[in-house]
Scaffold this active site. Sequence first.
Site, PDB file in Angstrom:
ATOM      1  N   GLU A   1      -9.100  -4.775  -5.084  1.00 56.15           N
ATOM      2  CA  GLU A   1      -8.653  -4.230  -4.042  1.00 56.15           C
ATOM      3  C   GLU A   1      -9.548  -3.357  -3.284  1.00 56.15           C
ATOM      4  OE1 GLU A   1      -5.395  -3.748  -3.174  1.00 56.15           O
ATOM      5  OE2 GLU A   1      -4.199  -4.312  -5.049  1.00 56.15           O
TER       6      GLU A   1
ATOM      7  N   SER B   1       0.775  -1.047   0.068  1.00 59.79           N
ATOM      8  CA  SER B   1      -0.053   0.083   0.033  1.00 59.79           C
ATOM      9  C   SER B   1       0.886   1.176  -0.169  1.00 59.79           C
ATOM     10  CB  SER B   1      -0.925   0.093   1.105  1.00 59.79           C
ATOM     11  OG  SER B   1      -2.095   1.133   1.111  1.00 59.79           O
TER      12      SER B   1
ATOM     13  N   HIS C   1      -7.836  -5.366  -0.489  1.00 62.02           N
ATOM     14  CA  HIS C   1      -6.529  -4.475  -0.195  1.00 62.02           C
ATOM     15  C   HIS C   1      -5.975  -5.034   1.058  1.00 62.02           C
ATOM     16  CE1 HIS C   1      -3.680  -1.151  -0.674  1.00 62.02           C
ATOM     17  NE2 HIS C   1      -4.026  -0.814   0.333  1.00 62.02           N
TER      18      HIS C   1
END
Length: 487
Positions: A311, A183, A405
Site C-alpha cells: 500500500e 481508501s 495504494h
Amino acid sequence: MDVITQQGIFRGAPTSSGWSFKGIPYAAAPIGEARFAAPHPPEPHEGVADATEYGATVSTPPQRSAVMDALLPDPRRPGLNGLNLNVWTPDVMGQAPVLVFVHGGGFATGAGSTTAFDGTAFARDGVVAVTINYRLAAEGFGFFPDAVPNRGLLDIVAALEWVQAEIAAFGGDPARVTICGESAGAMAVCTLLAVPRAQGLFRRAISQSGTAHHVHTVERAQLVAAELAGELGTKPTAEAIAAVPEDRLHAASNVVMNRLASGQDPRFAGFTRLTFQPVVDGDILPEHPFPAVAAGASSDVDLLIGANAEEYGLFVAPTGMWDKLTEDALRATTSRICPDPDAMIATYRSRRPGASPAELFVAIQSDWFCVAPTERLVAVRREGTHTYQFAWRPSTYDGRVGACHTLEIPFVFDTLNDPWGIELRGTDALQAVADEMHAAWVAFVRDGDPGWPVHGVAGTVRRFGAPSETVTDPWAEAREAWAGRDF
C-alpha cells in the site's frame, strides 16, 4: 434516452454498453444555510434536464502533494451543487443489480467523476454502476457545535436513499444494491456498517484498502476544529467558518492537515491517521464501528474486503522518499505508530534480510495502515466475508512502487486505457488481471460469490497477480506483528 424520476425527467447519452446519466442531483445544493446542514432532498425541475455531462464537484482543498496531484489528479468541475451522482445502465427497462462506488481521497479530496471510475464496463456486464460525490474536509467532516456532524456520511446515506427511490427507473434493482469504496471511500463503507440510518440501504459491501478504524472521538474532532479556527483567526463554529472565503478555508485546512500529520507537535501525537474523518458522535455514528461490527452490526450484509500488497509504495517511490529514508528516519516514523519501534523494525527485518530502510518502511506502514486492520476486521466478522489481495506489481519507478495504494482501481473498473494513473501503472498493465478482477466484482454484486470460498477459519484469500491464485493466510505476518496493538 429520457428517464422519469420523482424530481423530473433526465436525458442521458448512449454508451457502447447501454446508457449513461451524469450529474444528477441526489440532494439540494449545499450552499447558504445548507452548507453545514444535513443534506436536503433535491429540488424538482421542469422540463427535461440534460444528464449527458458530469456535474459539479464539491468544494475541496487542493491536493497537498504536487506529485500525487500529477499522478492521480482530481477533476474540478464548476457549479453550485456538487451533491450529484452518475449512472451507467445496460437497459433502463431491466432489473439489474446495482454497484454504488464511493471515491477515496482522505475525506478531503476526490470526486465521483474521475474518469477511471467510468461504469461502462459494469453496464456491459449486466450491472448498473453509480458513482457519487459527497462533502469533504471541513464542510463534510469538520465538527462544530452549531452543525450536524458527519455531514459527509449523511451525504452518502442520502445518495443510497436516492438509489432506493429512483434506481428502478434506470433499470436497477433496489433490493440488490452493493456499496463499494476505495481508501477513504472504503473507510466510509466500513463505518456505514455501524450507522443505523444506513441499515437496509445496501445488501452487500466491498472495501478496497480501508477498514473500520478511521474515526475520531468527539474530543479529537473538537481539537481539529479549534486548530482550524485558530489558523483562520475565528471561532470554531460553522457560522464563523462559513464566513471565511473558500480559498482561505482550503488553504488553512491544508496547513492544519500538514501540521497534524507531521509528528512535530506533541499536542497532536495521537493524530497518526487522517485529520478529517467520521466522528463517533453518539447519534449518527453511535459507537466506534469496529466493536459495533464485532458485536454483529450489519452481519446480514455480504462483505468483500481486501488490501494491496504494498500500500505505502505510492507514498515512497514516486515522491523521491525512497532514497532519503535513513535508519534514523525509519525509527522516527515507526515510533509514531508503535511504542517499541526497535522491536517492530527487528520483527520485519528478520523476515527481510538485507532490506533497505525504504523497503522496511513500506512493509511496516502498509501493515499498520491497512493490512493488519483488515485482517482484524475479517477475524471478528469471518462469516459471509470474502477477502482478496491485489499483488500485481508494475515496472514503473524501477519496480519500487509495488502493488501500491489506488493501483487496483482501473483493474476493478476495467479502465486500464484511461489516462488517470497511467504513469503509476505504466502502459503494460495486464488486461488479464483486469478481466479477472472486474469479473469477480461483477459476480459479487450479482450474487454475493466472487468466485472463491469465504475467508473462513482457513484464512482463504484470492491473490490477484500474474498469475492469480487462491492462498491461505497471507496476512499472518501483519497479524502477528501487530497482535495486541491499537491502530
